[in-house]
Design a protein around this motif. Sequence first.
Motif, short mmCIF file in Angstrom:
data_model
loop_
_atom_site.label_atom_id
_atom_site.label_comp_id
_atom_site.label_asym_id
_atom_site.label_seq_id
_atom_site.Cartn_x
_atom_site.Cartn_y
_atom_site.Cartn_z
N LYS A 478 110.39 124.88 23.58
CA LYS A 478 111.32 124.78 24.63
C LYS A 478 110.59 124.63 26.06
O LYS A 478 109.58 125.32 26.27
CB LYS A 478 112.00 126.07 24.73
CG LYS A 478 113.24 126.32 23.85
CD LYS A 478 114.17 127.66 23.98
CE LYS A 478 115.29 127.65 23.16
NZ LYS A 478 116.12 128.57 23.46
N GLU A 482 115.02 124.56 29.76
CA GLU A 482 115.76 125.14 28.65
C GLU A 482 116.24 126.70 28.72
O GLU A 482 117.20 127.27 28.47
CB GLU A 482 115.30 124.87 27.23
CG GLU A 482 115.42 123.40 26.89
CD GLU A 482 114.88 123.01 25.62
OE1 GLU A 482 115.73 123.32 24.93
OE2 GLU A 482 113.83 122.46 25.68
N PRO A 485 119.72 128.59 31.59
CA PRO A 485 121.00 127.86 31.05
C PRO A 485 122.05 127.21 32.29
O PRO A 485 122.73 126.24 32.08
CB PRO A 485 121.70 129.02 30.35
CG PRO A 485 120.58 129.90 30.12
CD PRO A 485 119.61 129.66 31.15
N PHE A 486 121.92 127.85 33.39
CA PHE A 486 122.92 127.21 34.51
C PHE A 486 122.64 125.85 34.50
O PHE A 486 123.47 125.23 35.12
CB PHE A 486 122.67 128.10 35.67
CG PHE A 486 123.32 127.88 36.93
CD1 PHE A 486 124.68 128.09 37.11
CD2 PHE A 486 122.65 127.14 38.06
CE1 PHE A 486 125.29 127.58 38.13
CE2 PHE A 486 123.44 126.67 39.20
CZ PHE A 486 124.79 127.00 39.15
N TRP A 488 120.49 123.97 32.63
CA TRP A 488 120.33 122.87 31.44
C TRP A 488 121.69 122.64 30.89
O TRP A 488 121.67 121.28 30.50
CB TRP A 488 119.59 123.68 30.50
CG TRP A 488 119.23 122.90 29.28
CD1 TRP A 488 119.82 123.39 28.08
CD2 TRP A 488 118.14 122.10 28.92
NE1 TRP A 488 119.24 122.34 27.27
CE2 TRP A 488 118.36 121.59 27.74
CE3 TRP A 488 117.17 121.50 29.90
CZ2 TRP A 488 117.16 120.60 27.22
CZ3 TRP A 488 116.36 120.52 29.39
CH2 TRP A 488 116.41 120.17 28.17
N LYS A 489 122.51 123.24 31.20
CA LYS A 489 123.78 122.94 30.66
C LYS A 489 124.83 121.97 31.20
O LYS A 489 125.48 121.20 30.80
CB LYS A 489 124.96 124.15 30.55
CG LYS A 489 124.63 125.36 29.44
CD LYS A 489 125.51 126.58 29.59
CE LYS A 489 125.17 127.49 28.48
NZ LYS A 489 125.94 128.81 28.77
N ARG A 490 124.15 121.83 32.30
CA ARG A 490 124.62 120.87 33.41
C ARG A 490 124.23 119.35 33.22
O ARG A 490 124.54 118.56 34.04
CB ARG A 490 124.76 121.17 34.80
CG ARG A 490 125.97 122.42 34.99
CD ARG A 490 125.73 123.00 36.25
NE ARG A 490 126.70 123.78 36.52
CZ ARG A 490 127.12 125.17 36.01
NH1 ARG A 490 126.32 125.27 35.02
NH2 ARG A 490 128.23 125.88 36.08
N LYS A 492 122.97 115.77 31.55
CA LYS A 492 123.35 115.12 30.58
C LYS A 492 122.44 114.81 29.47
O LYS A 492 121.19 115.17 29.65
CB LYS A 492 123.40 113.60 31.30
CG LYS A 492 124.73 113.50 32.13
CD LYS A 492 125.07 112.21 32.74
CE LYS A 492 125.97 112.07 33.85
NZ LYS A 492 126.36 110.80 34.60
N LYS A 496 118.22 115.35 29.48
CA LYS A 496 117.45 116.36 28.72
C LYS A 496 116.40 115.88 27.81
O LYS A 496 115.41 116.43 27.75
CB LYS A 496 118.55 117.06 27.66
CG LYS A 496 119.62 117.96 28.46
CD LYS A 496 120.57 118.53 27.37
CE LYS A 496 121.53 119.53 28.22
NZ LYS A 496 122.51 119.99 27.13
#
Length: 869
Positions: A478, A482, A485-486, A488-490, A492, A496
């Motif tokens: 990782k 990663e 999360p705030f 990484w989730k946003r 594309k 990533k």
Amino acid sequence: MNKLLLRDIKNSAGRFIAILLIIMLGVLLFVGVKATGPSLNDTLQLEVNKQKLSDIRVISDKGFTSKDVSAAQKVQGSQIELSKFKYVIGGKNKDAVALYGLNSDLKQNQFKLTSGRLPKNDGEILLDQRAKQKEEYQLGDRFTFAKSADLKDDQYKIVGFVDSPIYIDDSSRGSANLGSGNVQYFAYVSDDSINIPVNNLMNIRFESLQQEQLFSDKYKTKLNSKLGKIKLALNKRKNARANEIASTGLSQIADAQAKLNEAQSQLAKTKAQTSKINGSNREANEKLEQQADELNQKQSQLESQKSSILKRAEPNYIWQERSDLPGFTGYGESSKRISAIANVFPAFFFLLAALITFTTVMRMVEESRGQIGTLKALGFSKMAIGYEYTSYAFWAGILGAIIGAGLGNQLLPRFVISMYKNYVLGPPVISYDWSSIIIAIVLSMVVTVGAALFVVLKETRDSPSALMRPKAPKNAKKILLERIPFIWKRLKFNQKISYRNLFRFKTRGLMTILGIAGGTALILTGFGISNSISATANLQFKKVINYDLVLQSKTVQSLDSVRKTIESDKNYQSSTIVHTSTASVRQNGKKVNDITMYVPNSNNGLTGFITLKDYQNGEAMRLKSDGVIITQKMAKILNLKQGQSIEISVDGKHPTNFKVSGIAKNYVGNFIYMPRALYQQKIADNPKMQTLLVKIKNSSDADNNLAKNWMKKNSNILGISFVNDQSAIVDDMTKQLGPVVMIFILLSGLLSFIVLYNLNNINISERLRELSTIKVLGFLNPEVTMYVARESIILAALGIILGFGLGNLLTDYVIRQAETDTVVFPLTIEPIGYIVATVLMILFNLIVVYLTHRRLKKVDMVEALKSNE
């Protein structure tokens, strides 16, 4: 193995050429710039040796005799020649002219006839080639001198134009206390045409010094030794020469002295007789005492007259070394500056080239693991396998080194010398700098053959079966993003992947960042060198010096009339009175000579004319009665700090201790600013306040015409020098380094492009299976390209930012090395430097992305995805 080597070179021609080019560029700049400084010096040395330039020139206001020559010739190896010389007014514009006498005995300072012929009679003149270019004089024209020149004729026919080794810089002919203060031309007429009773110019040359490098410390040391002996010999002749010149006046004084002695003897007899006859007759004694006083007064007058005659008759000498001739110091400092740059910039350039080459060669061998395993399985020894890969690296490295050394050593110095158009030089003298060439070749072999040997030895330790299988990929880990999360989730999917790959291929990413940072830094340094030198003139002559010209009157008494003359000019703005002296400073075992010292009328006398700011914090300073203000370069050389004391020797007098009350910002020259009260207390009661610092309303009018008008109106003006002329000399430094800087920028840009292209090829080669996989999964060609390009863009951005910082550090180090004892270069990089460096890096990245796109479209996915197992 040789066939295999040739096949490998053919199949990877792009990589082979890339290694060759990177080594070639590194060696070219390293060797070329190293050779440029010595080539500049050798070219000038050959020219001045051919024309037998004097090592020392001595000008005497009383002339030289055969006895003076004999005294000077006692210094071993000295070759002495005498001729006539004077500064005169002449020409269409009534310019100051350096006029030399011609005679058949002259062998030194041989001029070069550029057109025409030599004079055959007294009415003919040889004129400076500069006069032909600037004033369009032609052969056969008449050159007219002013009556004040005191020549046999006022007009002379021009029969030839010449260049002289005394004046190697076509832009300058020195200064004189005539006309505008600047000499415009030199000229030669016969000795008989110059109405001087005896030769007043002594040229001295030492054959033993001609083999020493012109600007070397060895030459200076040996010359100073010879100069000291010559000075001692001529100074011993001063009294004898004064007696020779004053012989008529001294003879008259001797006659008067004899008569006075007789009168004193007669008076003594009269006193004795009077004493016997009259005893203590008061009236008679008073009369005799009065006569005695009168005779004593006459004795004092005779002694005073004798002293005055001898003082006026004592010769004064003006000493000149080669470094004092117009343009010599500038040329020497220019070559020294290039040599200083050569010690830093090309080394960094070569280091970057070597780093990328090392990475490329290592990757090349690692890619051939399968072939190495096959060869090992077939029974080839480690030495035989190593031969194939080290030979590949050797030929790429040695060819690049040889081509780079040849081109660098021969082309770069010739190109730079051809840019020195202001200087009168012969054909370029380019000798091979074998030490630099050998160093470059050895380093080239280390980063190519050394890298190949290192990896081959490492790889051949494994068994053939392990080598013929691809390396197992590293375990996935990782990355930092990663774990947030705030963010990484946003992101594309493609983003990533790019960020994961950036951290997955750390070595390649680091190499790319360093490659781009190095290229950006080199380009930025090229601009920084040019900008920093340009800033020197701007800061010195616009921020520190706020006056437009320096005017000197002949005497202190005539200063008021001179001031009234210039105040009546509509262009006059303001002026301040100062005393000027030449000083030397000694402290901490070090010495600085030729310092200009200003003593203003009051402690605020320099306000508005010279800006005094602390060199560290920039705060305004003013003169304090208990100490002097010195300038920053002098303080650095002598390792001085505020509050410490220094020994100042003014006009060659005994040194005196002074406190340093401040250290001021200054960029050109060395200065001391001393309050008048302190000068009167420690040096002399009456400083000669006969110099004016003058401001004019329109500085663009500060030309020769302004000076000529003032000097015509008032004959008490001794000389005028313009700040613009000093600024132009500093500007010439930028012009001379301009071609070198452009070469730096162009080669740095080319190296950066090759580095990016090479690293990108390595990137694709490493990830061919991965890229083929995503193509098979349905990614379109533009998407596959962006899959790689996105990483390149991020790495390029990081590299450019790092390059900005690295470029500033490198520029600062280079300009510190390029400084001289009288010049400070402030670290200055104009925005255009950052813009060009950034745009070039972006442009190179776009070109590489385009080439990558074309290559990825042609990838054979089936072949790339085949398993070696």
